[in-house]
Design an enzyme around this catalytic site. Structure first.
Site, PDB file in Angstrom:
ATOM      1  N   GLU A  64     -33.320 -26.883 -67.971  1.00  0.00           N
ATOM      2  CA  GLU A  64     -32.963 -25.672 -68.723  1.00  0.00           C
ATOM      3  C   GLU A  64     -31.680 -25.904 -69.527  1.00  0.00           C
ATOM      4  OE1 GLU A  64     -33.660 -26.101 -65.573  1.00  0.00           O
ATOM      5  OE2 GLU A  64     -34.321 -24.288 -64.549  1.00  0.00           O
ATOM      6  N   CYS A 110     -33.060 -22.949 -60.692  1.00  0.00           N
ATOM      7  CA  CYS A 110     -32.333 -22.969 -59.417  1.00  0.00           C
ATOM      8  C   CYS A 110     -31.314 -21.838 -59.344  1.00  0.00           C
ATOM      9  CB  CYS A 110     -31.676 -24.332 -59.202  1.00  0.00           C
ATOM     10  SG  CYS A 110     -30.393 -24.704 -60.380  1.00  0.00           S
ATOM     11  N   CYS A 141     -29.056 -22.662 -62.678  1.00  0.00           N
ATOM     12  CA  CYS A 141     -29.700 -22.451 -63.981  1.00  0.00           C
ATOM     13  C   CYS A 141     -30.035 -20.980 -64.183  1.00  0.00           C
ATOM     14  CB  CYS A 141     -30.971 -23.286 -64.088  1.00  0.00           C
ATOM     15  SG  CYS A 141     -30.635 -25.046 -64.136  1.00  0.00           S
ATOM     16  N   ALA A 179     -55.277 -54.213 -48.320  1.00  0.00           N
ATOM     17  CA  ALA A 179     -56.171 -54.988 -49.191  1.00  0.00           C
ATOM     18  C   ALA A 179     -57.396 -55.323 -48.353  1.00  0.00           C
ATOM     19  CB  ALA A 179     -55.468 -56.256 -49.653  1.00  0.00           C
ATOM     20  N   ARG A 193     -43.806 -50.779 -53.933  1.00  0.00           N
ATOM     21  CA  ARG A 193     -42.670 -50.727 -53.000  1.00  0.00           C
ATOM     22  C   ARG A 193     -41.466 -50.091 -53.666  1.00  0.00           C
ATOM     23  NH1 ARG A 193     -42.854 -56.746 -50.317  1.00  0.00           N
ATOM     24  NH2 ARG A 193     -44.559 -56.303 -48.865  1.00  0.00           N
ATOM     25  N   ASP A 242     -47.318 -61.706 -39.752  1.00  0.00           N
ATOM     26  CA  ASP A 242     -47.161 -61.988 -41.187  1.00  0.00           C
ATOM     27  C   ASP A 242     -45.715 -62.318 -41.563  1.00  0.00           C
ATOM     28  OD1 ASP A 242     -49.715 -61.087 -40.991  1.00  0.00           O
ATOM     29  OD2 ASP A 242     -49.533 -59.448 -42.429  1.00  0.00           O
ATOM     30  N   GLU A 302     -47.527 -50.281 -44.691  1.00  0.00           N
ATOM     31  CA  GLU A 302     -48.224 -51.502 -45.134  1.00  0.00           C
ATOM     32  C   GLU A 302     -49.061 -52.143 -44.037  1.00  0.00           C
ATOM     33  OE1 GLU A 302     -46.570 -54.438 -47.591  1.00  0.00           O
ATOM     34  OE2 GLU A 302     -45.480 -53.045 -48.869  1.00  0.00           O
ATOM     35  N   SER A 347     -53.703 -44.836 -37.015  1.00  0.00           N
ATOM     36  CA  SER A 347     -52.976 -43.713 -36.403  1.00  0.00           C
ATOM     37  C   SER A 347     -52.539 -42.700 -37.463  1.00  0.00           C
ATOM     38  CB  SER A 347     -51.728 -44.185 -35.674  1.00  0.00           C
ATOM     39  OG  SER A 347     -52.030 -45.194 -34.788  1.00  0.00           O
TER      40      SER A 347
HETATM   41  C1  AOF Z   1     -33.898 -26.561 -61.954  1.00  0.00           C
HETATM   42  N1  AOF Z   1     -34.100 -27.356 -63.034  1.00  0.00           N
HETATM   43  O1  AOF Z   1     -34.412 -29.355 -63.960  1.00  0.00           O
HETATM   44  C2  AOF Z   1     -34.312 -29.252 -61.618  1.00  0.00           C
HETATM   45  C3  AOF Z   1     -34.169 -28.409 -60.491  1.00  0.00           C
HETATM   46  O2  AOF Z   1     -28.301 -31.361 -56.823  1.00  0.00           O
HETATM   47  P1  AOF Z   1     -28.742 -30.566 -57.991  1.00  0.00           P
HETATM   48  O3  AOF Z   1     -27.733 -29.560 -58.447  1.00  0.00           O
HETATM   49  O4  AOF Z   1     -29.261 -31.404 -59.138  1.00  0.00           O
HETATM   50  O5  AOF Z   1     -29.986 -29.664 -57.476  1.00  0.00           O
HETATM   51  C4  AOF Z   1     -31.161 -30.287 -57.059  1.00  0.00           C
HETATM   52  C5  AOF Z   1     -32.186 -29.245 -56.702  1.00  0.00           C
HETATM   53  O6  AOF Z   1     -32.416 -28.388 -57.825  1.00  0.00           O
HETATM   54  C6  AOF Z   1     -33.531 -29.862 -56.371  1.00  0.00           C
HETATM   55  O7  AOF Z   1     -33.666 -30.103 -55.006  1.00  0.00           O
HETATM   56  C7  AOF Z   1     -34.487 -28.776 -56.837  1.00  0.00           C
HETATM   57  O8  AOF Z   1     -34.589 -27.770 -55.855  1.00  0.00           O
HETATM   58  C8  AOF Z   1     -33.795 -28.197 -58.055  1.00  0.00           C
HETATM   59  N2  AOF Z   1     -34.193 -28.942 -59.250  1.00  0.00           N
HETATM   60  N3  AOF Z   1     -33.998 -27.086 -60.704  1.00  0.00           N
HETATM   61  O9  AOF Z   1     -33.624 -25.383 -62.120  1.00  0.00           O
HETATM   62  C9  AOF Z   1     -34.284 -28.674 -62.924  1.00  0.00           C
HETATM   63  N4  AOF Z   1     -34.450 -30.598 -61.485  1.00  0.00           N
HETATM   64 ZN    ZN Z   2     -31.176 -25.806 -62.139  1.00  0.00          ZN
END
Ligand code: AOF
Ligand code: ZN
Length: 352
Positions: free
Chosen positions: A46, A71, A80, A150, A185, A201, A289, A297
């Site tokens: 954002e 967020c 945001c 594999a 990996r 291995d 692996e 399991s």
């Molecule tokens: C958003 N927009 O582009 C992303 C979000 O450690 P920070 O501050 O970068 O926060 C990470 C958390 O924010 C991540 O675990 C997820 O919940 C959210 N990511 N949120 O609004 C974004 N990448």
């Molecule tokens: Zn955010």
């Protein structure tokens, strides 16, 4: 929202362990700004989209589309949702909710409490699928589990017969498919093998053929009987060994980079304990692996999110049978002419 998803995918190499997120700003039916989460620790989608708009005055009559709930928490960056409120957007369209415990609906609530019109769930399945590793980790509280093996054209993963005869291990990979294994990996934070595989291995389990770090190496060693001169204990990458809590300190304990973690092997909950340990370490992706017993399991416990099978054109006629593939669908196939690599996925449904 399709455009948000396209943009989000650009974060493929940098965003993890954060989710890939894209945002688009629309004014009078025209896109006036775009952005995505480029790398973990950096600005969210954002923020980048808002910064890309030339005439900030237009934001007050624009809609912001974002593939993940904005967020609401102070993490490495400020919330945001507050930014969106502050810029005066009248409308927000969200792809899917963020199951991360510090957000989980609070972002949407902040927006609505500020009087913004919010639509949630546009292309929701695609938005969840894009971040299925992040979503699995947050909702199941365990790493996203990839199984890998594999197999020969007649369905054996090794030459070894039940009586222990036969030459082994059998090397199915070509140089090309081995490089792809290292790429795989590199795409996981941890890689796990059972005791038998470590012994037979002597795998290094590092990534040497693809850019990027090696995963954390994990091995089960119930009785602490693995020899200390295995590659796993060479210090070239950290190794975590799960040992039965009743076992005395093994030979390799105390070697550089080696950590022994006591677990209870008796109650049938070993994998659950390993999953809890990895969750606590914030390991979001785990690659298993082998060997067959361990793979079986994981499958019988329903602990898998994708399976990568390298199917070769050689016939072994006898040997260790491949694990029985659970119900699922083929999602991706690639081939070098002799070997076919298939990624197998369950039919999934997230409930974030
Ligand atoms: C958003 N927009 O582009 C992303 C979000 O450690 P920070 O501050 O970068 O926060 C990470 C958390 O924010 C991540 O675990 C997820 O919940 C959210 N990511 N949120 O609004 C974004 N990448
Ligand atoms: Zn955010």
């Amino acid at each position: 929202m399709f455009r948000c998803l396209q943009l989000a995918r650009n974060g493929f190499y940098g965003a993890a362990p954060n989710p890939m997120v894209g945002a688009v700003i629309v004014c009078d039916g025209r896109i006036i700004g775009e952005g995505y989460h480029i790398r973990c620790g950096g600005p969210h989608a954002e923020v980048n989209a808002i910064r890309s708009v030339k005439d900030a005055g237009l934001l007050r009559r624009s809609t912001i589309y974002v593939s993940l709930e904005p967020c609401s928490h102070y993490g490495k960056t400020p919330p945001c949702a507050d930014l969106i409120v502050g810029k005066g957007f009248p409308r927000v369209v969200v792809g899917c909710l963020d199951p991360f415990a510090k957000v989980a609906g609070r972002g949407i609530r902040k927006l609505r409490d500020a009087g913004i019109e919010v639509t949630v769930g546009v292309l929701e399945d695609k938005c969840l699928e894009l971040n299925r590793r992040f979503m699995t980790f947050q909702t199941c509280r365990r790493p996203y589990v990839s199984l890998k093996w594999a197999e020969s054209a007649d369905g054996f993963i090794d030459r070894l017969r039940a009586d222990g005869c036969g030459e082994r291990p059998y090397r199915f990979s070509s140089d090309y498919t081995q490089m792809l294994t290292h790429r795989y990996r590199a795409g996981h934070q941890a890689v796990l093998v059972g005791t038998g595989t470590a012994l037979a291995d002597d795998p290094a389990l590092t990534n040497r053929l693809w850019p990027g770090p090696s995963p954390l190496r994990l091995v089960l060693d119930r009785r602490g009987r693995l020899p200390h001169d295995l590659k796993l204990f060479d210090g070239s990458a950290p190794t975590r060994v799960y040992v039965d809590s009743k076992t005395a300190a093994p030979d390799y304990a105390g070697r550089p980079g080696v950590t022994c973690v006591p677990v209870d092997f008796d109650g049938g909950m070993v994998l659950k304990e390993v999953m809890n340990d990895l969750y606590a370490l914030s390991v979001q992706t785990l690659l298993v692996e082998g060997g067959k017993q361990l793979l079986d399991s994981f499958i019988s416990d329903g602990l898998w999110d994708e399976i990568r099978i390298e199917q070769t054109d050689v016939f072994l006629n006898e040997g260790v049978p491949a694990p029985v593939r659970p119900r699922g669908r083929v999602e991706l196939s690639e081939s070098d002419g002799h070997k076919l690599i298939r990624i197998w996925s369950p039919v999934r449904h997230f409930v974030p």
